[in-house]
Motif scaffolding. Structure first.
Motif, short mmCIF file in Angstrom:
data_model
loop_
_atom_site.label_atom_id
_atom_site.label_comp_id
_atom_site.label_asym_id
_atom_site.label_seq_id
_atom_site.Cartn_x
_atom_site.Cartn_y
_atom_site.Cartn_z
N VAL A 90 0.86 -1.18 0.00
CA VAL A 90 0.00 0.00 0.00
C VAL A 90 0.90 1.22 0.00
CG1 VAL A 90 -1.82 1.25 1.20
CG2 VAL A 90 -1.76 -1.24 1.31
N LEU A 91 0.65 2.16 -0.89
CA LEU A 91 1.49 3.35 -0.97
C LEU A 91 1.38 4.15 0.32
CD1 LEU A 91 1.02 4.64 -4.61
CD2 LEU A 91 2.58 2.93 -3.71
N ARG A 92 2.51 4.41 0.96
CA ARG A 92 2.52 5.20 2.18
C ARG A 92 2.07 6.62 1.93
NH1 ARG A 92 1.89 2.27 6.53
NH2 ARG A 92 3.41 0.60 6.69
N GLY A 258 14.49 -8.00 5.37
CA GLY A 258 13.07 -8.22 5.52
C GLY A 258 12.20 -7.10 5.01
N GLY A 259 12.75 -6.20 4.19
CA GLY A 259 11.96 -5.09 3.65
C GLY A 259 12.32 -4.85 2.20
N MET A 260 11.47 -4.13 1.50
CA MET A 260 11.71 -3.84 0.10
C MET A 260 11.54 -2.35 -0.16
SD MET A 260 9.97 -5.48 -3.33
CE MET A 260 8.38 -4.69 -3.16
N GLY A 261 12.52 -1.76 -0.83
CA GLY A 261 12.45 -0.36 -1.24
C GLY A 261 12.24 -0.28 -2.74
N LEU A 262 11.56 0.76 -3.18
CA LEU A 262 11.33 0.99 -4.61
C LEU A 262 11.52 2.47 -4.88
CD1 LEU A 262 8.57 -0.48 -6.86
CD2 LEU A 262 8.96 1.97 -6.87
N THR A 263 12.19 2.78 -5.98
CA THR A 263 12.43 4.17 -6.37
C THR A 263 11.92 4.41 -7.78
OG1 THR A 263 14.33 4.55 -4.93
CG2 THR A 263 14.21 5.88 -6.92
N ASP A 274 13.45 14.60 -10.67
CA ASP A 274 13.13 14.33 -9.27
C ASP A 274 13.04 12.83 -9.10
OD1 ASP A 274 12.49 14.70 -6.62
OD2 ASP A 274 10.87 16.13 -6.99
N ARG A 275 12.73 12.38 -7.85
CA ARG A 275 12.54 10.96 -7.60
C ARG A 275 11.60 10.77 -6.43
NH1 ARG A 275 13.40 11.33 -2.81
NH2 ARG A 275 15.37 11.41 -1.71
N ALA A 276 10.98 9.58 -6.37
CA ALA A 276 10.10 9.23 -5.25
C ALA A 276 10.53 7.88 -4.71
CB ALA A 276 8.65 9.18 -5.72
N ASN A 277 10.67 7.79 -3.39
CA ASN A 277 11.08 6.54 -2.74
C ASN A 277 9.93 5.93 -1.96
OD1 ASN A 277 13.72 6.69 -3.65
ND2 ASN A 277 14.49 7.67 -1.81
N PHE A 278 9.87 4.60 -1.94
CA PHE A 278 8.86 3.87 -1.17
C PHE A 278 9.54 2.72 -0.43
CE2 PHE A 278 6.89 5.70 -4.89
CZ PHE A 278 5.78 6.35 -4.37
N PHE A 279 8.95 2.33 0.69
CA PHE A 279 9.48 1.20 1.45
C PHE A 279 8.33 0.43 2.06
CE2 PHE A 279 10.56 -0.62 5.58
CZ PHE A 279 11.55 -1.53 5.20
N TRP A 280 8.43 -0.91 2.00
CA TRP A 280 7.44 -1.78 2.64
C TRP A 280 8.18 -2.82 3.46
CZ3 TRP A 280 7.31 -0.56 -2.58
CH2 TRP A 280 6.31 0.34 -2.95
N GLU A 367 17.00 4.00 5.28
CA GLU A 367 16.37 5.09 6.01
C GLU A 367 15.08 4.66 6.71
OE1 GLU A 367 15.81 8.18 3.19
OE2 GLU A 367 17.89 8.90 3.31
N ALA A 368 14.38 3.68 6.13
CA ALA A 368 13.11 3.24 6.71
C ALA A 368 13.30 2.36 7.92
CB ALA A 368 12.28 2.52 5.65
#
Length: 609
Positions: A90-92, A258-263, A274-280, A367-368
């Motif tokens: 789910v997008l934070r 145990g986590g996944m990041g996506l950029t 620019d860029r957008a980072n996500f983490f789950w 960072e997450a």
């Protein structure tokens, strides 16, 4: 324990919703064959620990049959946004990024901010993930190109230039200081500059400077010289990563701890914008085949800017598979209104760009807090408030009135790391007018909130003490839903005026929670309380201002409630009406020249009684 019966489920494509014993949706998934997909969960040993934990909590499974896999993917994205299940990606922060909008349907366009793409003939540039960075760029653009800044309403009614004109940042088309043709030249220059065609803009500006100098128009030549210097300084700060490339987004993922990041990297006209980072947390490469189409369908919403190409790393394309990639590209193409290509990098420069995305995704993981770093706020709140799970959506409420008059409850929403201002609400209770009863107002708010339905909050935070907390608890019980959401209240301790002495109360406890003054969780809850207080007080002031305005205007001869409303919507202050001409009053739809003349005469003959 849920008992899966194979024959109870169809073999059609569709979406399945796994729910716990309380009916809360834990996971939303899609499948080409629902029976086969669900069998993989409940028949045989489940290898992944996270999937085992999910299956152990499932008490029921609902299915929604669709005609195609594409329809299933669209429905899945919609249901994930609605229910925000714990075990889904789910997008934070699922808000659309900021874009620059150039409304070319207007004779004198301006650059405006927007988060929605509307296919109305306007041109859009961006996106920007940071509002601060977008405003900085906007200020730089206005320094380079003196387009108008005022709103359309102000533009129509302005009789003299604004301050921007006198400092050289607006050509004052509002008062006819520049013609349409000359203004159109400036608009084309802005559009070319924002589209990445800066070299052409520089050449034209340099040619115009030389022509002005030869024609002995030294003031104009000096303006163009300064413009050239400013544009060159701006261009030097942009990173050219893919020269001569059209707009594209580049994506990659990184898994660790145990986590996944996506950029997502935004490349516009070959330049990295620019860029957008996500983490789950608790996501691994094994879940990529199902998670990636879901992410793309959520991220590129119908109102978002969708580039002509979305470039995924090679392993992401392999994880998705050709069929899922084709279905996803088809959905994105419909949202863009033109074809969208979804593929892997083809050249060394493109592979280098994906490596940059991978490095940023790794940074997002670090960072997450994957692998033992700082605890996330949702997890920290769940632990400190003794809820037993992460707290995602928080609704904060506060009662406001003035001696019993104007009884209202304001509500703000904090979800996935941000205040969602589109979800802010103000509830009015005219039946409680004059009562000064905060408890009754909170009880009525509970009734209205339940009537409005999902999405339900994980926590309702009340600005008040144990009395306000008890009022909400009683109202939830009276509605037959005592455990619909968790509740807490925050209040001053009374020991001192120090803001760090705030106390947080929970149901079933005589004493406040032991939250350390200045701790992360207490400062966060104070921030939520301050936001709802700001919101509800601000709305109260607006209402009182409107009422005072209406009271003054209604005293004018020939002005009734309908006319007063029209005047309020147009001017909002009595001073604004007084400074308006008869012609400006007559322009208001529904007023007319005769009523405008009556209002104008009443305003200037004698003050309102």
């Amino acid at each position: 324990m849920f008992e899966f019966v194979t024959k109870d489920y169809p073999t059609d494509p569709g979406v399945y919703l796994m729910k716990n014993a309380q009916g809360k949706v834990l996971y939303v998934g899609k499948a080409v064959n629902l029976r086969s997909r669900l069998s993989s969960y409940f028949r045989g040993e489940v290898a992944h620990p996270k999937t085992r934990a999910l299956v152990a909590r499932v008490a029921g499974v609902d299915v929604l049959v669709t005609g195609t896999e594409k329809e299933a993917l669209l429905l899945e994205a919609s249901l994930i946004k609605k229910h925000r299940p714990r075990y889904n990606i789910v997008l934070r922060d699922d808000k659309s990024h900021i874009l620059f909008k150039l409304d070319k349907t207007h004779d004198f366009p301006k650059i405006a901010f927007t988060r929605r793409v509307v296919r109305d003939g306007s041109t859009y540039f961006g996106p920007f993930t940071s509002a601060q960075a977008a405003r900085k760029t906007w200020r730089e653009l206005n320094r380079l190109f003196p387009l108008r800044k005022c709103r359309d309403v102000s533009f129509k009614n302005r009789v003299r230039p604004c301050l921007y004109h006198f400092i050289g940042q607006c050509l004052a088309p509002c008062v006819g200081a520049v013609g349409k043709a000359d203004y159109a030249v400036l608009v084309r220059r802005v559009e070319a500059f924002l589209s990445g065609k800066s070299a052409d803009v520089l050449k034209r500006a340099e040619r115009e400077m030389l022509e002005a100098s030869e024609a002995l128009q030294f003031e104009r030549a000096a303006e163009l010289r300064d413009l050239l210097a400013a544009m060159r300084a701006t261009i030097e700060g942009q990173a050219a990563v893919l020269p001569n490339h059209p707009d594209l987004d580049a994506l990659d993922v990184f898994s660790a701890g145990g986590g996944m990041g996506l950029t997502v990297l935004f490349v516009r006209q070959g330049r990295l914008l620019d860029r957008a980072n996500f983490f789950w947390p608790d996501f691994t490469d094994e879940e990529l085949p199902e998670a990636l189409p879901s992410f793309l369908a959520q991220y590129y919403k119908p109102e978002s800017f969708v580039p002509g190409r979305v470039m995924l790393s090679q392993r992401m394309m392999e994880a998705m598979g050709e069929e899922a990639a084709a279905v996803t590209a088809d959905i994105l193409g419909e949202r863009r209104g033109a074809r969208v290509v979804l593929n892997a990098p083809r050249t060394d420069e493109e592979r280098r760009l994906v490596e940059i995305a991978s490095a940023n995704a790794a940074r997002a993981v670090a960072e997450a807090g994957a692998g033992g770093a700082q605890e996330s706020m949702p997890a920290l709140l769940g632990r400190k408030l003794q809820v037993g799970r992460e707290i995602g959506r928080i609704e904060v409420v506060d009662v406001s009135h003035l001696g019993g008059k104007g009884m209202r409850v304001g509500m703000v929403v904090y979800e996935d790391g941000r205040f969602d201002r589109q979800e802010y609400r103000q509830y009015a209770f005219p039946e409680l007018e004059g009562s000064s009863d905060d408890y009754a107002a909170l009880a009525r708010w509970v009734e209205k909130r339940i009537d409005s339905g999902e999405p339900w909050p994980d926590l309702v935070l009340i600005d008040g003490g144990k009395g306000q907390l008890a009022a909400v608890e009683r109202a939830m019980g009276a509605a037959g839903l005592p455990h619909l959401w968790e509740i807490a209240s925050i209040a001053k301790s009374g020991r001192a005026m120090n803001a760090q002495d705030d106390q947080v109360f929970r149901p079933g406890r005589k004493n406040p929670l032991a939250l350390r003054p200045g701790s992360r969780e207490l400062l966060f809850l104070q921030r939520l309380r301050d936001e709802v207080h700001r919101f509800v007080i601000g709305r109260q002031r607006q209402v009182r201002k409107k009422q005072a305005f209406a009271s003054e205007v209604l005293n004018l001869p020939g002005v009734g409630p309908k006319t007063a409303k029209l005047l309020w919507e147009r001017f909002s202050t009595l001073e604004g009406i007084k400074s308006a001409t008869v012609e400006q009053l007559a322009e208001i739809k529904g007023l007319g020249p005769r009523k405008a003349a009556v209002v104008h005469a009443a305003l200037h003959s004698s003050p309102p009684r």
